[in-house]
Write a protein that holds these residues in place. Structure first.
Motif, PDB file in Angstrom:
ATOM      1  N   GLN A  24       0.823  -1.205   0.000  1.00  0.00           N
ATOM      2  CA  GLN A  24       0.000   0.000   0.000  1.00  0.00           C
ATOM      3  C   GLN A  24       0.860   1.258   0.000  1.00  0.00           C
ATOM      4  O   GLN A  24       0.551   2.236  -0.698  1.00  0.00           O
ATOM      5  N   LEU A  25       1.935   1.222   0.784  1.00  0.00           N
ATOM      6  CA  LEU A  25       2.823   2.379   0.860  1.00  0.00           C
ATOM      7  C   LEU A  25       3.489   2.635  -0.491  1.00  0.00           C
ATOM      8  O   LEU A  25       3.594   3.781  -0.945  1.00  0.00           O
ATOM      9  N   GLU A  26       3.909   1.556  -1.147  1.00  0.00           N
ATOM     10  CA  GLU A  26       4.513   1.700  -2.467  1.00  0.00           C
ATOM     11  C   GLU A  26       3.507   2.253  -3.478  1.00  0.00           C
ATOM     12  O   GLU A  26       3.865   3.066  -4.342  1.00  0.00           O
ATOM     13  N   GLN A  27       2.271   1.838  -3.350  1.00  0.00           N
ATOM     14  CA  GLN A  27       1.241   2.334  -4.255  1.00  0.00           C
ATOM     15  C   GLN A  27       1.014   3.836  -4.052  1.00  0.00           C
ATOM     16  O   GLN A  27       0.843   4.586  -5.024  1.00  0.00           O
ATOM     17  N   LEU A  28       1.009   4.283  -2.807  1.00  0.00           N
ATOM     18  CA  LEU A  28       0.867   5.706  -2.525  1.00  0.00           C
ATOM     19  C   LEU A  28       1.984   6.516  -3.167  1.00  0.00           C
ATOM     20  O   LEU A  28       1.768   7.632  -3.651  1.00  0.00           O
ATOM     21  N   ILE A  29       3.182   5.930  -3.173  1.00  0.00           N
ATOM     22  CA  ILE A  29       4.331   6.628  -3.747  1.00  0.00           C
ATOM     23  C   ILE A  29       4.279   6.618  -5.267  1.00  0.00           C
ATOM     24  O   ILE A  29       4.491   7.645  -5.925  1.00  0.00           O
ATOM     25  N   THR A  30       3.983   5.465  -5.849  1.00  0.00           N
ATOM     26  CA  THR A  30       4.012   5.353  -7.309  1.00  0.00           C
ATOM     27  C   THR A  30       2.909   6.189  -7.977  1.00  0.00           C
ATOM     28  O   THR A  30       3.092   6.684  -9.086  1.00  0.00           O
ATOM     29  N   ARG A  31       1.780   6.371  -7.293  1.00  0.00           N
ATOM     30  CA  ARG A  31       0.714   7.163  -7.918  1.00  0.00           C
ATOM     31  C   ARG A  31       0.799   8.646  -7.545  1.00  0.00           C
ATOM     32  O   ARG A  31      -0.042   9.446  -7.940  1.00  0.00           O
ATOM     33  N   GLY A  32       1.851   8.992  -6.772  1.00  0.00           N
ATOM     34  CA  GLY A  32       2.112  10.404  -6.512  1.00  0.00           C
ATOM     35  C   GLY A  32       1.455  11.000  -5.294  1.00  0.00           C
ATOM     36  O   GLY A  32       1.551  12.212  -5.072  1.00  0.00           O
ATOM     37  N   ASP A  33       0.787  10.179  -4.471  1.00  0.00           N
ATOM     38  CA  ASP A  33       0.186  10.716  -3.241  1.00  0.00           C
ATOM     39  C   ASP A  33       1.275  11.198  -2.283  1.00  0.00           C
ATOM     40  O   ASP A  33       1.080  12.147  -1.522  1.00  0.00           O
ATOM     41  N   ILE A  34       2.394  10.502  -2.298  1.00  0.00           N
ATOM     42  CA  ILE A  34       3.587  10.929  -1.553  1.00  0.00           C
ATOM     43  C   ILE A  34       4.698  11.052  -2.577  1.00  0.00           C
ATOM     44  O   ILE A  34       5.021  10.080  -3.259  1.00  0.00           O
ATOM     45  N   LYS A  35       5.294  12.220  -2.688  1.00  0.00           N
ATOM     46  CA  LYS A  35       6.249  12.481  -3.772  1.00  0.00           C
ATOM     47  C   LYS A  35       7.692  12.405  -3.282  1.00  0.00           C
ATOM     48  O   LYS A  35       7.970  12.604  -2.090  1.00  0.00           O
ATOM     49  N   PRO A  36       8.629  12.109  -4.201  1.00  0.00           N
ATOM     50  CA  PRO A  36      10.055  12.121  -3.845  1.00  0.00           C
ATOM     51  C   PRO A  36      10.450  13.445  -3.197  1.00  0.00           C
ATOM     52  O   PRO A  36      10.045  14.521  -3.661  1.00  0.00           O
ATOM     53  N   GLY A  37      11.199  13.333  -2.118  1.00  0.00           N
ATOM     54  CA  GLY A  37      11.615  14.510  -1.369  1.00  0.00           C
ATOM     55  C   GLY A  37      10.774  14.752  -0.139  1.00  0.00           C
ATOM     56  O   GLY A  37      11.197  15.457   0.784  1.00  0.00           O
TER      57      GLY A  37
END
Length: 241
Positions: A24-37
């Motif tokens: 789930q955490l990876e999905q949040l990152i890959t779809r941009g809910d949590i962004k790099p940085g």
């Protein structure tokens, strides 16, 4: 309802809570809910939001970090560094162009415990101060991995220099390029940087305290811990296949 006979599907590994949270955490990152940085909320807050225990949350973060999407900065928190998985491959961790990591470990185990014990006997006050300076610089959470690896190499070189054995120093310098190459790969493993720093602190404290036996033990433990981190990562990667 679709009927499934006893031979219709293959058994699969039971999905652990941490694996589900990691997905789930990876999905949040890959779809941009949590962004790099961006920085993740504290572990306690994340555990509450996902409805899991802190140990499961901690393990999930380690999984996502192992996949190259997170980075833990000691004293600052966990940051998103990529929206794509870049999990180290087996070949990246164990095999290089002209040597293997197990071969490097054999050499390090042959040299570094003795070097640490010699340094504990012979280190001078200025050399002790220099080791402490390196540790202070290395604990800066804003350091890049590259800068940390350079300080790592500087620390080990300074320890060998404190032995006053020029041949031992020459041997250590001869494997330094290999040390750099390997360190840049394993530093991305979850927890590796904090584990490395803790090992360095124990090693330096024993050396500057002239505790010869403890210095040898700390050097050995430092190397063995890297091996454990690599093995743990490879086992987790195999389980996720």
């Amino acid at each position: 309802m679709i009927g499934i006979g006893p031979g219709g599907i293959e058994p699969v590994r039971r999905l652990k809570v941490a694996d589900s949270v990691a997905a789930q955490l990876e999905q949040l990152i890959t779809r941009g809910d949590i962004k790099p940085g961006e920085k993740l909320p504290p572990e306690r807050v994340l555990a509450e939001r996902f409805g899991v225990g802190r140990s499961s949350m901690r393990e999930a973060i380690r999984v996502v970090e192992a996949n190259g999407m997170l980075r833990t900065d000691h004293g600052r928190g966990v940051f998103v560094v990529s929206d794509k998985k870049t999990m180290p491959k087996l070949s990246d961790l164990l095999v290089f162009d002209d040597f293997t990591v197990p071969e490097l470990f054999e050499v390090r185990l042959s040299l570094e415990p003795d070097a640490a014990s010699f340094a504990a006997r012979r280190i001078t006050a200025p050399e002790a101060t220099d080791l402490q300076r390196i540790l202070t610089e290395a604990e800066n959470p804003q350091l890049s991995d590259d800068a940390f690896v350079k300080l790592d190499a500087e620390l080990h070189r300074a320890i060998v220099a404190a032995t006053k054995n020029r041949l031992l120093l020459r041997l250590m310098e001869s494997i330094e390029p290999l040390f750099f190459k390997y360190s840049h790969r394993v530093i991305k493993l979850p927890g590796r940087r904090s584990h490395a720093h803790a090992g360095h602190v124990a090693l330096v404290q024993a050396i500057i305290g002239h505790r010869v036996r403890d210095a040898r033990t700390a050097a050995l433990a430092h190397i063995r811990e890297v091996e454990r981190d690599i093995v743990e990562h490879l086992e987790q990667a195999a389980e996720r296949k």
